[in-house]
Design an enzyme around this catalytic site. Sequence first.
Site: not given
Ligand code: BES
Ligand code: ZN
Ligand code: MN
Length: 483
Positions: A248, A253, A260, A271, A330, A332, A334
């Site tokens: 990825k 992000d 966020k 990310d 967010d 994204e 996947r």
């Molecule tokens: N890049 C983030 C996940 C992440 C969070 C990586 C903290 C490193 C540190 C990912 O894209 C994300 O935002 N995931 C969300 C998913 C949710 C919206 C279902 C999350 O983990 O909150």
């Molecule tokens: Zn992300």
């Molecule tokens: Mn995200």
Amino acid sequence: MTPPTALTLDLDQLATHPGRVVIFADPDAPLPRAAKRCDRLSKGAVARAVGASDFAALAPGKGLTLAYPAGMAARALQIIRLPRKTTDEHLRKAGNSVGAAQGEDAALIALDTLPAREIALHASLRAYRYEAMKGSPKGPLGAFLFAVTDADGAKPALDDAQALAQSVHLVRDLVHAPANVLNTESFAAQIAGLSDLGLEVEILDRDEMDRLGMRALLAVAQGSDNPPKLAIMRWKGADGAPLCVLGKGVMFDTGGISLKPGAGMEEMTMDMGGAAVTVGLMQALALRKAPAHVIGLVGLVENMPDARAQRPGDIVRSMKGDMIEVINTDAEGRLVLCDMLHYAADRFKPRAMIDLATLTGAIIIALGHDRAGVFCNDDALAADILGAASAVGEGAWRMPLGAEYQRQIDSRIGDVKNTGGRPAGSCTAAAFLERFVPEGMPWAHLDIAGVALTKGDSAHAPKGASGWGVLTLDALIRAKFEG
Ligand code: BES
Ligand code: ZN
Ligand code: MN
């Protein structure tokens, strides 16, 4: 990073080396000859230190340092406790101690008959700092000089350690680089430069991905001025079906329209950690000329809020044909990986696929910062990955896939939702990816959101980007995908 060098142990050099001298001792055994020489030079200081109760209390691989030892030119004499019967773990810890103490001058490490690889690798892994963004950098850390009985014999071990350490450092540099400096285009250009090492590199741009139907990946990128790139790196060190490694690469992000919160958002420059590990691994394979067939793919995008950005509620068609309801922009990663997985399986017919992604915050809640989450549809592959991780000392823990998680992401109006709500957030993310892996294809998803960047020193790295995964996947490939 200066490559480590091997030289023949010359006891007289212990008196004249001006930087740091490193020796090893076991309080329950006679001093090795290098330690004995330093003891004589320092009029018994080494024997007194090694005989002291605080030395006996040190864990194997830990040490203490005498400053400006009498009778020696050295600035410091580091004495590391190493049992006579050492394990790889002891050697790793010893290397870590050597690396943690490294300053700007050269260290002379009196290995004598000790094996060089683990100590050299872990000294180099620990001796890292990111200074690319400093106006006045302190400059590079000093060199490691390994004094051994057979310098020629130690050379392959040191070259091997250097190939890996240099690649882990590359991963960390990439992860630390801010998003205004390392964007989709500059990252793709840097990857293209790896063809100098004998990697075959191909970069797909937006038009080509559009023709292929990668609408999920493109939907993430559509709010950004930085154009999406899909970089493909092939290392063909053997014939037969390849292993595909996918990363990825979200350069930044923001969350997109599902923005966020501001606090801590700057961390999302990491990310692209999965892409960085994929690139570091491919470089390591090329540097050590691995007899394996491995294809690395990284999907590079930026997730921004914008008038052209995708909205929550949008429905996009994936390359596979499944219709994805975007509940949360967010989630994204996947969306990027699902098209990559389908594409890689379809085009390369691999033996197995392994993706690496900073995919969910939920994996940090579940496992913290010392273990990556391992989701796998194949017990043998899972065991191989966990075995490789444990052999190199990187933390990993198996996590579940299952029909319950699939149900959680069924979509009422499309086929699949890109989020399943808060419960089991890492598992529903993995379940989403699973839908894009063909039946029968061994696949593992490594959620590295917790391990990619750490707030304190980790097992192999100073605080910051760790490079987690290069060692594990390199060890996996050596054990299972070579010969
Ligand atoms: N890049 C983030 C996940 C992440 C969070 C990586 C903290 C490193 C540190 C990912 O894209 C994300 O935002 N995931 C969300 C998913 C949710 C919206 C279902 C999350 O983990 O909150
Ligand atoms: Zn992300
Ligand atoms: Mn995200």
